[in-house]
Design an enzyme around this catalytic site. Structure first.
Site, PDB file in Angstrom:
ATOM      1  N   HIS A 129      -9.485  -4.727  10.861  1.00  0.00           N
ATOM      2  CA  HIS A 129     -10.056  -4.613   9.513  1.00  0.00           C
ATOM      3  C   HIS A 129     -11.342  -3.799   9.463  1.00  0.00           C
ATOM      4  O   HIS A 129     -12.042  -3.815   8.463  1.00  0.00           O
ATOM      5  CB  HIS A 129     -10.356  -6.010   8.947  1.00  0.00           C
ATOM      6  CG  HIS A 129      -9.151  -6.737   8.451  1.00  0.00           C
ATOM      7  ND1 HIS A 129      -8.041  -6.947   9.233  1.00  0.00           N
ATOM      8  CD2 HIS A 129      -8.878  -7.317   7.260  1.00  0.00           C
ATOM      9  CE1 HIS A 129      -7.139  -7.636   8.538  1.00  0.00           C
ATOM     10  NE2 HIS A 129      -7.619  -7.865   7.339  1.00  0.00           N
ATOM     11  N   GLU A 169       0.814  -1.220   0.000  1.00  0.00           N
ATOM     12  CA  GLU A 169       0.000   0.000   0.000  1.00  0.00           C
ATOM     13  C   GLU A 169       0.845   1.265   0.000  1.00  0.00           C
ATOM     14  O   GLU A 169       0.539   2.224  -0.716  1.00  0.00           O
ATOM     15  CB  GLU A 169      -0.966   0.017   1.197  1.00  0.00           C
ATOM     16  CG  GLU A 169      -2.197  -0.859   1.035  1.00  0.00           C
ATOM     17  CD  GLU A 169      -1.975  -2.308   1.460  1.00  0.00           C
ATOM     18  OE1 GLU A 169      -0.856  -2.633   1.905  1.00  0.00           O
ATOM     19  OE2 GLU A 169      -2.922  -3.105   1.352  1.00  0.00           O
TER      20      GLU A 169
END
Lengths: 368, 332
Positions: B137, B68
């Protein structure tokens, strides 16, 4: 083999060096740029000591051949991005020394209108995408510049084949960003060259204390399947001879490279560094191979391209340029708080972006 | 008129609306590309980009490895160079490893370069609890990121806005964080065939009432709708404002509604401390204190890491029951 023949062979061989093909004018220009950077940085240190410059300030003295030689190996429209020891790259790329100094003085005439400072030298007309302050943060950006140049060429059918230069210090070797960027560049075949300005120290930590395989950093390139090389960055002719072919390969074949370029900074990491991690003898030893002296000697003694008087004239010229830059910075106005504090935050500042006040358009950037 | 009526019947999924926005913009502007994990050959981890590789090819629909920080930074420099990247985070929870790029570089480039380089880039992906994904998450990043000047944050609550706001985001000159919800991707809603965009900073009035102003955005708008149904049984009616973007924030519409209802509850899926709800209430106090007949209230997710167990997660969210209780506490 007689000595004469050996000398002749050496000369023949030397003519085949890429740098031997460069005209005197180019090499004298490099000498001038390196002398300009050194003079600029000497005066930067003085200005810092006199509290004209604030914040963090990292000077480039000792490393001049590296910025000048690598930038001299690419085209003026190839994108370049670097870390925070960036004054040398800015000047080598052609930034007006006045705009560079004024930025450090925090003046509106600076390259970032006084909003960036020493670590954030940006020059759009000269394709310098910054000076970046966070160690390693510029390395994914370097991949992105190469990606965009390649995309523009291949998808949009515009522009020629470009190669991006992305500089980093040896301290950035241990940041995750670099490793993600090198992997992406390798996978995607991006024409970016990561140039490690290996001056041996990340701040006060010598390279062997910070990274594995410090004796041969090219193994890190091997790990990502990209081209690696070690180059002496103190001798600009040697640098060009070895670096230029890599630039050509990366450009033509659209592939990345990673260069361990050996250099040395004569002064501390920043202006507040007492340098207890190295000896004076070490520093003095390196200065015996000073990059400016090496090139000047070659131009005077080997090429006979300039005389001692010519060198003195260059010295006089760069001193005048830097003196003018200081005067310009000193006399320029500071940014207007009303106009500049809330400008350049959004290109398209919709109402309601801040609860404090609306964003505005500020003064045009002096470089645009 | 007839055509409009016919088109008015068209309903598509939230994910299809996102795809239409990207696809239509990409057809018009070859500077736009989509980069992210599993966006190409896998057709999108959540099938948002399904079929886009077939139409645009691998040069414009690009799979990235799980990096990322690397691919966010790559996109930022591509935007500086002159392209229009759309970067997909499979989840905004994963954007945290790219925090340096998305918070230090994208929103500050224009300022640091003294106006030389903006960063026209869209980061998009799933935000908030997805359904028993646990605490790492289930991030709601809006409160965390809304603190940073230089970026814009859009949070659509239905397919119409998803398409219209995403088009605005792609065309915008500034970095836009576009927050979707895994829980809404299959929601269906009316999306006309015709070209349209939804502007930033203009709230939508989803329901009209007179007793309280409910302010929300994204998935919690649906929790508010449920709450409004329940409250109407008690004879309590609410204005429900869907903010659509939290930065810019349409505080004018909030104040306008408050002047009518004199009571306000802000419903926000982030944690309560220094949340978007906190900001809305601050602005209300600064701009319309005299119009308040009761303390302004917030309903957030509970102030704990997102839990896994189904019942705990359900209790954790700013659900309808919490909203109903809060509204009742200030509407007598």
């Amino acid at each position: 083999m007689s000595t004469a023949t050996a000398d002749k062979d050496a000369r023949t061989k030397s003519r085949k060096r890429p740098s031997a093909e460069l005209p005197d004018k180019t090499l004298v220009g490099w000498l001038r740029d390196m002398m300009l950077i050194r003079e600029f940085e000497i005066r930067t240190m003085q200005a810092y000591s006199n509290a004209k410059i604030g914040g963090f300030c990292h000077v480039y003295i000792g490393q001049e051949a590296l910025a000048v030689g690598t930038i001299g190996s690419v085209n003026p429209d190839d994108p370049v991005i670097t870390a925070y020891r960036d004054h040398g790259h800015a000047l080598a790329r052609g930034m007006d020394p006045g705009a560079c100094m004024a930025e450090m003085y925090g003046k509106i005439t600076g390259c970032a209108k006084g909003k960036g400072g020493s670590m954030h030298m940006f020059d759009k007309p000269n394709h310098l995408y910054g000076g970046h302050g966070i160690v390693g943060a510029q390395t994914p950006l370097g991949a992105g510049l190469a990606f965009a140049a390649k995309y523009e060429h291949e998808v949009m059918g515009k522009g020629g084949k470009k190669v991006a230069l992305c500089y980093l210090g040896d301290g950035a070797l241990n940041q995750g960003a670099l490793h993600e960027a090198m992997n992406l560049a390798g996978l995607m075949g991006l024409p970016v060259i990561y140039i490690v300005e290996n001056n041996g120290y990340s701040m006060g930590t010598s390279i062997g204390r910070g990274t594995t395989m410090s004796e041969d950093l090219t193994k890190k390139a091997d790990a990502y399947g990209i081209l690696g090389a070690t180059i002496d960055g103190m001798d600009i002719l040697n640098l060009y001879d070895h670096f230029k072919p890599i630039v050509d390969t990366c450009r033509e074949e659209s592939r990345p490279a990673f260069i361990d370029m050996k250099t040395y900074r004569y002064h501390g990491h920043s202006m507040s560094d007492p340098q207890k991690y190295r000896t004076k003898d070490e520093v003095e030893g390196v200065k015996q191979r000073d990059s400016i002296e090496l090139l000047a000697a070659y131009l005077m003694d080997d090429r006979k391209a300039i005389t001692e008087d010519d060198r003195k004239a260059i010295d006089k010229e760069v001193k005048a340029i830097v003196r003018d830059a200081m005067k310009f910075a000193e006399e320029s106005p500071v940014p207007d708080v009303d106009a500049e504090l809330y400008s350049d935050v959004y290109v398209n500042p919709s109402p309601g972006c801040s609860p404090i006040r609306e964003y505005v358009k500020g003064a045009k950037n002096p470089l645009l | 008129m007839t055509a409009a009526t016919t088109n008015g019947d068209r309903t598509i999924q939230f994910r299809e609306a996102l795809r239409e926005a990207m696809t239509e913009e990409m057809r018009q502007d070859e500077r736009i590309f989509l980069l992210g994990e599993e966006v190409a050959e896998y057709n999108g981890a959540y099938k948002v980009s399904q079929g886009m590789l077939d139409e645009f090819g691998p040069n414009r629909i690009i799979d990235s490895p799980i990096s990322e920080n690397g691919f966010a930074g790559l996109g930022i420099a591509a935007a500086m160079y002159g392209l229009r990247p759309i970067i997909e985070f499979m989840s905004w929870s994963f954007s945290l490893v790219a925090a340096d790029q998305i918070l230090n570089n994208a929103p500050k480039m224009l300022y640091m370069s003294g106006g030389q380089w903006g960063c026209p880039i869209v980061f998009r992906g799933n935000d908030g609890a997805g359904g028993q994904l646990g605490s790492t998450h289930s991030w709601c990043v809006e409160a965390l990121f809304a603190n940073v000047p230089g970026l814009k944050i859009a949070i659509p609550s239905d397919p119409y806005d998803a398409k219209g706001l995403l088009k605005t985001a792609i065309r915008d000159e500034d970095p836009v964080f576009f927050l979707e919800s895994e829980r809404m991707l299959s929601d269906k809603g009316h999306v006309p065939e015709e070209e349209y965009t939804v502007p930033f900073g203009k709230a939508a009035l989803r329901r009209e009432g007179s007793d309280c102003t409910l302010v929300s955005f994204g998935r919690p708008v649906h929790f508010c709708q449920e709450a409004c149904d329940i409250l109407e049984g008690d004879g309590i009616t609410c204005d429900l404002l869907d903010m659509r973007t939290v930065r810019p924030l349409d505080s004018e519409s909030i104040v306008e509604s408050l002047k009518k209802t004199n009571r306000i509850v802000v419903v926000d899926q982030s944690w309560p401390f220094a949340s978007v709800a906190s900001e809305v209430i601050s602005q209300v106090c600064e701009k319309a204190f005299d119009w308040l007949d009761a303390p302004p209230k917030r309903v957030n997710s509970d102030d704990v890491p997102a839990p896994y167990a189904k019942n705990l997660e359900a209790a954790f969210l700013p659900h309808a029951e919490k909203i109903v209780t809060t509204v009742r506490s200030i509407v007598r």
